[in-house]
Write an enzyme that holds these catalytic residues in place. Structure first.
Site, PDB file in Angstrom:
ATOM      1  N   LYS A  67      31.773  34.860  36.991  1.00 30.68           N
ATOM      2  CA  LYS A  67      32.947  35.719  37.076  1.00 30.68           C
ATOM      3  C   LYS A  67      32.837  36.850  36.074  1.00 30.68           C
ATOM      4  O   LYS A  67      32.540  36.625  34.890  1.00 30.68           O
ATOM      5  CB  LYS A  67      34.223  34.911  36.790  1.00 30.68           C
ATOM      6  CG  LYS A  67      35.487  35.540  37.358  1.00 30.68           C
ATOM      7  CD  LYS A  67      35.503  35.456  38.874  1.00 30.68           C
ATOM      8  CE  LYS A  67      36.891  35.756  39.436  1.00 30.68           C
ATOM      9  NZ  LYS A  67      36.890  35.665  40.916  1.00 30.68           N
ATOM     10  N   THR A  84      33.849  30.748  41.235  1.00 22.91           N
ATOM     11  CA  THR A  84      34.062  31.728  40.170  1.00 22.91           C
ATOM     12  C   THR A  84      35.538  31.818  39.807  1.00 22.91           C
ATOM     13  O   THR A  84      35.879  32.130  38.658  1.00 22.91           O
ATOM     14  CB  THR A  84      33.526  33.117  40.565  1.00 22.91           C
ATOM     15  OG1 THR A  84      34.287  33.650  41.654  1.00 22.91           O
ATOM     16  CG2 THR A  84      32.059  33.039  40.961  1.00 22.91           C
ATOM     17  N   ASP A  85      36.429  31.520  40.758  1.00 24.09           N
ATOM     18  CA  ASP A  85      37.853  31.482  40.441  1.00 24.09           C
ATOM     19  C   ASP A  85      38.159  30.372  39.441  1.00 24.09           C
ATOM     20  O   ASP A  85      39.025  30.523  38.566  1.00 24.09           O
ATOM     21  CB  ASP A  85      38.670  31.287  41.722  1.00 24.09           C
ATOM     22  CG  ASP A  85      40.159  31.460  41.486  1.00 24.09           C
ATOM     23  OD1 ASP A  85      40.583  32.593  41.172  1.00 24.09           O
ATOM     24  OD2 ASP A  85      40.892  30.458  41.588  1.00 24.09           O
ATOM     25  N   PHE A 118      16.620  69.147  11.563  1.00 23.51           N
ATOM     26  CA  PHE A 118      15.538  68.737  12.467  1.00 23.51           C
ATOM     27  C   PHE A 118      14.453  69.793  12.398  1.00 23.51           C
ATOM     28  O   PHE A 118      14.573  70.875  12.974  1.00 23.51           O
ATOM     29  CB  PHE A 118      16.039  68.556  13.897  1.00 23.51           C
ATOM     30  CG  PHE A 118      15.033  67.914  14.807  1.00 23.51           C
ATOM     31  CD1 PHE A 118      14.381  66.742  14.439  1.00 23.51           C
ATOM     32  CD2 PHE A 118      14.724  68.480  16.031  1.00 23.51           C
ATOM     33  CE1 PHE A 118      13.444  66.142  15.264  1.00 23.51           C
ATOM     34  CE2 PHE A 118      13.793  67.895  16.878  1.00 23.51           C
ATOM     35  CZ  PHE A 118      13.155  66.723  16.494  1.00 23.51           C
ATOM     36  N   ARG A 123      22.695  71.267  10.795  1.00 18.57           N
ATOM     37  CA  ARG A 123      23.221  71.202  12.158  1.00 18.57           C
ATOM     38  C   ARG A 123      24.315  70.139  12.244  1.00 18.57           C
ATOM     39  O   ARG A 123      24.454  69.293  11.359  1.00 18.57           O
ATOM     40  CB  ARG A 123      22.108  70.859  13.153  1.00 18.57           C
ATOM     41  CG  ARG A 123      21.495  69.485  12.933  1.00 18.57           C
ATOM     42  CD  ARG A 123      20.520  69.096  14.028  1.00 18.57           C
ATOM     43  NE  ARG A 123      19.994  67.744  13.814  1.00 18.57           N
ATOM     44  CZ  ARG A 123      19.275  67.059  14.709  1.00 18.57           C
ATOM     45  NH1 ARG A 123      18.981  67.603  15.877  1.00 18.57           N
ATOM     46  NH2 ARG A 123      18.855  65.841  14.427  1.00 18.57           N
ATOM     47  N   GLN A 175      16.196  59.512  14.215  1.00 15.65           N
ATOM     48  CA  GLN A 175      15.331  58.344  14.038  1.00 15.65           C
ATOM     49  C   GLN A 175      15.381  57.828  12.599  1.00 15.65           C
ATOM     50  O   GLN A 175      15.482  56.607  12.364  1.00 15.65           O
ATOM     51  CB  GLN A 175      13.878  58.708  14.405  1.00 15.65           C
ATOM     52  CG  GLN A 175      13.635  58.918  15.883  1.00 15.65           C
ATOM     53  CD  GLN A 175      13.857  60.342  16.358  1.00 15.65           C
ATOM     54  OE1 GLN A 175      14.629  61.089  15.739  1.00 15.65           O
ATOM     55  NE2 GLN A 175      13.199  60.718  17.437  1.00 15.65           N
ATOM     56  N   HIS A 214      25.366  67.026  21.867  1.00 15.09           N
ATOM     57  CA  HIS A 214      24.937  68.356  21.444  1.00 15.09           C
ATOM     58  C   HIS A 214      26.109  69.333  21.352  1.00 15.09           C
ATOM     59  O   HIS A 214      26.991  69.356  22.224  1.00 15.09           O
ATOM     60  CB  HIS A 214      23.900  68.913  22.413  1.00 15.09           C
ATOM     61  CG  HIS A 214      22.612  68.147  22.407  1.00 15.09           C
ATOM     62  ND1 HIS A 214      21.817  68.052  21.292  1.00 15.09           N
ATOM     63  CD2 HIS A 214      21.991  67.438  23.385  1.00 15.09           C
ATOM     64  CE1 HIS A 214      20.747  67.318  21.584  1.00 15.09           C
ATOM     65  NE2 HIS A 214      20.834  66.927  22.840  1.00 15.09           N
TER      66      HIS A 214
END
Length: 328
Positions: free
Chosen positions: A16, A61-62, A177, A194, A261, A289
């Protein structure tokens, strides 16, 4: 040639999804609330339901939904998603002899107490309201638990992964960067200042541990003891959840980032260093961005990093950076 000679059932799992649960725990006038989205999946001796149309092995599943609600009402572990997931999966495996694995995912939505300010100006005191709450963020705490009873119902092993999803962060400086590969395909300019923004997905994997089987007739009572209950284990996961969130936000804010990174690696290293039961940490960081608007056509400098103030948010395409850092 018949279809049965060309294929076989190599794997089966069902359950479920998206069971929505809201629970109030009352301690007099002081209330706790949790809101969960729960997924329950099982594996076991269920092949004939697929291959022979034999539903005698199917726990509906119920029924899984109803078990989830019943434990949400009765479990003493409901306020901690890791504990509740372990309790739910252990009960299902212990109750149904033909099921051997349970996979429970709990997504916890944010609710925080509303702060109330009282007192004269300059002498204000802020208190958290005992039973009124507000949504203080769209990020979610997530835990995924695999309960494995293939070695026997008295030897259930819990493998727990927890973390955060959709934690949106931004810093307006302190990120650069530069010195990346430049060749005939490169159009991106190097920049020493930035905006750094990302929607953080974090997951951390705990050491597996044994869960004792329930001893009561209904297979409800789960008593996890010993080393498994120690501070920083998946059973006492609140400590790690607070630590991981704090480290993530503080390293993001304070790191003079040379790249996504490099910042990612520092965050993961610190989580492992401060949480001895965590075996590995994975971050997925999509770039959000923000592109400075070129206003040179009207004689305005909005491109020099120190003067860039008006930006266009760009949804796509975006960079996607991910890594897993593991304990040695």
């Amino acid at each position: 040639m018949s279809a049965s000679t060309e294929s076989y059932l190599s794997h089966a799992r069902y359950g479920k999804d998206k069971v929505r649960v809201f629970r109030i725990v009352r301690e007099g006038a002081f209330h706790h609330v949790v809101e969960y989205n729960v997924t329950v999946l099982v594996e076991g001796d269920i092949d004939v339901s697929y291959t022979k149309a034999d539903n005698s092995v199917v726990v509906a599943t119920d029924s899984m939904k109803n078990i989830t609600y019943y434990l949400a009402k009765t479990s003493p572990h409901i306020l901690v998603p890791e504990r509740f997931a372990i309790h739910l999966g252990t009960h299902i495996l212990s109750k149904y002899a033909h099921l051997h694995k349970a996979f429970v995912t709990v997504e916890k939505l944010r609710w925080a107490r509303i702060p109330i300010t009282k007192g004269a100006e300059g002498q204000e005191q802020v208190k958290l309201h005992p039973h009124s709450f507000y949504r203080d963020g769209e990020d979610k705490r997530v835990t995924s638990v695999e309960l494995d009873a293939t070695g026997g119902k008295d030897k259930i092993i819990a493998k727990v992964t927890s973390g955060i999803t959709d934690l949106l962060v931004l810093k307006s400086t302190g990120s650069a960067f530069e010195s990346f590969v430049r060749d005939e395909y490169t159009t991106l300019a190097e920049v020493n200042d930035r905006i750094f923004s990302t929607s953080i997905d974090l997951s951390y994997v705990y050491k597996p541990f044994a869960v004792p089987p329930p001893t009561d007739e209904k297979k409800i009572v789960v008593n996890v003891q010993g080393e498994a209950t120690g501070k920083g284990t998946p059973w006492e996961a609140e400590t790690v959840a607070r630590s991981a969130r704090k480290i993530t936000l503080e390293v993001f804010a304070e790191d003079e980032s040379a790249s996504v990174q490099a910042t990612l690696y520092k965050m993961a290293q610190q989580i492992i260093a401060e949480n001895p039961y965590v075996e590995s940490v994975t971050y997925t960081l999509p770039n959000k961005h923000y592109i400075p608007v070129d206003m040179r056509y009207i004689g305005v400098d909005n491109l020099t990093p120190s003067k860039a103030e008006v930006f266009v948010p760009i949804a796509a395409p975006s960079g996607l950076i991910s890594a897993t850092i593991s304990r040695k």
